[in-house]
Write a protein that holds these residues in place. Structure first.
Motif, mmCIF file in Angstrom:
data_model
loop_
_atom_site.group_PDB
_atom_site.id
_atom_site.type_symbol
_atom_site.label_atom_id
_atom_site.label_comp_id
_atom_site.label_asym_id
_atom_site.label_seq_id
_atom_site.Cartn_x
_atom_site.Cartn_y
_atom_site.Cartn_z
ATOM 1 N N LEU A 1 -2.774 -30.594 46.995
ATOM 2 C CA LEU A 1 -1.544 -29.549 47.159
ATOM 3 C C LEU A 1 -2.265 -28.346 45.853
ATOM 4 O O LEU A 1 -3.077 -28.892 44.921
ATOM 5 N N ARG A 2 -2.432 -27.183 46.306
ATOM 6 C CA ARG A 2 -2.362 -26.599 45.187
ATOM 7 C C ARG A 2 -1.543 -25.056 44.803
ATOM 8 O O ARG A 2 -0.767 -24.736 45.799
ATOM 9 N N LEU A 3 -0.893 -25.774 43.774
ATOM 10 C CA LEU A 3 0.465 -24.771 42.743
ATOM 11 C C LEU A 3 -0.152 -23.121 42.838
ATOM 12 O O LEU A 3 -1.253 -23.835 41.652
ATOM 13 N N SER A 4 0.691 -22.386 42.520
ATOM 14 C CA SER A 4 0.300 -21.019 42.184
ATOM 15 C C SER A 4 1.337 -20.568 40.990
ATOM 16 O O SER A 4 2.755 -21.187 41.607
ATOM 17 N N CYS A 5 1.336 -20.216 40.014
ATOM 18 C CA CYS A 5 2.071 -19.907 39.039
ATOM 19 C C CYS A 5 1.631 -17.707 39.383
ATOM 20 O O CYS A 5 0.659 -17.781 37.939
ATOM 21 N N ALA A 6 2.442 -17.241 39.768
ATOM 22 C CA ALA A 6 2.429 -15.659 39.577
ATOM 23 C C ALA A 6 3.303 -15.071 38.045
ATOM 24 O O ALA A 6 4.518 -15.048 37.978
ATOM 25 N N ALA A 7 2.703 -14.564 37.176
ATOM 26 C CA ALA A 7 3.523 -13.813 36.604
ATOM 27 C C ALA A 7 3.985 -12.593 36.268
ATOM 28 O O ALA A 7 2.603 -11.723 36.917
ATOM 29 N N SER A 8 4.710 -12.064 36.426
ATOM 30 C CA SER A 8 4.941 -10.587 36.640
ATOM 31 C C SER A 8 4.229 -9.751 35.654
ATOM 32 O O SER A 8 4.229 -7.547 35.736
ATOM 33 N N LYS A 9 3.676 -9.868 34.438
ATOM 34 C CA LYS A 9 2.767 -9.003 34.042
ATOM 35 C C LYS A 9 1.156 -9.599 33.308
ATOM 36 O O LYS A 9 1.399 -10.985 33.456
ATOM 37 N N SER A 10 0.736 -8.651 32.750
ATOM 38 C CA SER A 10 -1.013 -9.210 32.451
ATOM 39 C C SER A 10 -0.818 -10.768 31.403
ATOM 40 O O SER A 10 -0.002 -10.699 30.491
ATOM 41 N N ILE A 11 -1.305 -11.604 32.243
ATOM 42 C CA ILE A 11 -1.202 -12.591 31.564
ATOM 43 C C ILE A 11 -2.529 -13.358 30.095
ATOM 44 O O ILE A 11 -3.179 -13.767 29.604
ATOM 45 N N PHE A 12 -3.115 -12.029 30.355
ATOM 46 C CA PHE A 12 -4.952 -11.747 29.621
ATOM 47 C C PHE A 12 -4.182 -12.311 27.928
ATOM 48 O O PHE A 12 -5.130 -12.476 27.518
ATOM 49 N N SER A 13 -2.882 -10.943 27.328
ATOM 50 C CA SER A 13 -3.236 -11.696 26.516
ATOM 51 C C SER A 13 -1.577 -13.416 25.872
ATOM 52 O O SER A 13 -1.928 -13.355 24.661
ATOM 53 N N ILE A 14 -1.628 -13.725 26.895
ATOM 54 C CA ILE A 14 -1.104 -14.929 26.798
ATOM 55 C C ILE A 14 -2.355 -15.603 26.433
ATOM 56 O O ILE A 14 -3.223 -16.745 27.264
ATOM 57 N N ASN A 15 -1.723 -16.911 25.786
ATOM 58 C CA ASN A 15 -3.061 -17.873 25.149
ATOM 59 C C ASN A 15 -2.910 -19.034 25.890
ATOM 60 O O ASN A 15 -4.214 -19.328 26.232
ATOM 61 N N THR A 16 -2.104 -19.962 26.251
ATOM 62 C CA THR A 16 -2.032 -20.865 26.838
ATOM 63 C C THR A 16 -0.834 -20.864 27.885
ATOM 64 O O THR A 16 0.235 -20.465 27.712
ATOM 65 N N MET A 17 -1.263 -21.127 28.814
ATOM 66 C CA MET A 17 -0.038 -21.870 30.444
ATOM 67 C C MET A 17 -0.514 -22.664 30.987
ATOM 68 O O MET A 17 -1.737 -23.808 30.729
ATOM 69 N N GLY A 18 0.177 -23.327 31.029
ATOM 70 C CA GLY A 18 0.611 -24.963 31.151
ATOM 71 C C GLY A 18 1.706 -25.012 32.785
ATOM 72 O O GLY A 18 2.389 -24.421 33.054
ATOM 73 N N TRP A 19 1.615 -26.452 33.038
ATOM 74 C CA TRP A 19 2.025 -26.919 34.123
ATOM 75 C C TRP A 19 2.528 -28.142 33.296
ATOM 76 O O TRP A 19 1.850 -29.002 32.965
ATOM 77 N N TYR A 20 3.737 -27.643 33.406
ATOM 78 C CA TYR A 20 4.986 -29.584 33.063
ATOM 79 C C TYR A 20 5.935 -29.914 34.397
ATOM 80 O O TYR A 20 5.296 -29.639 35.444
ATOM 81 N N ARG A 21 5.534 -31.068 34.436
ATOM 82 C CA ARG A 21 6.710 -32.146 35.540
ATOM 83 C C ARG A 21 8.107 -32.862 34.995
ATOM 84 O O ARG A 21 7.953 -33.270 33.902
#
Length: 115
Positions: free
Chosen positions: A18-38
């Motif tokens: 499976l491939r999960l996607s996470c779309a952000a409502s604004k630019s993530i360029f300045s977001i340092n860390t993005m992750g997935w939890y379960r």
């Protein structure tokens, strides 16, 4: 404020992908860390994978070699490619984005792996 919307969850047989996607409502360029939890029923929420703005990644031992996290800053999207899925991977998967002041969470997407 950043809204995160996950998609791509579903029911899959063991060994599938499976491939999960996470779309952000604004630019993530300045977001340092993005992750997935379960979080599985009756269990705590655990980190699955994380990726920094520079592309450094971190994985839970249980998913190393099977899952791959990536980010596309131009599309404001983070992905989690999940291969060789196991029944133990069954959980609600949450996307996160860490700004300098807080962590944002998505609403979660269910992944169910049948044996």
């Amino acid at each position: 404020q950043v809204q995160l919307v996950e998609s791509g969850g579903g029911l899959v047989q063991a060994g599938g992908s499976l491939r999960l996607s996470c779309a952000a409502s604004k630019s993530i360029f300045s977001i340092n860390t993005m992750g997935w939890y379960r979080q599985a029923p009756g269990k705590q929420r655990d980190l699955v994978a994380a990726i920094t703005k520079g592309g450094s990644t971190n994985y839970a031992d249980s998913v190393k070699g099977r899952f791959t996290i990536s980010r596309d800053n131009a599309k404001n999207t983070v992905y989690l490619q999940m291969n060789s899925l196991k029944p133990d991977d069954t959980a609600v998967y949450y996307c996160t984005a860490d700004s300098s002041v807080r962590r944002y969470w998505g609403q979660g997407t269910q992944v169910t792996v049948s044996s």
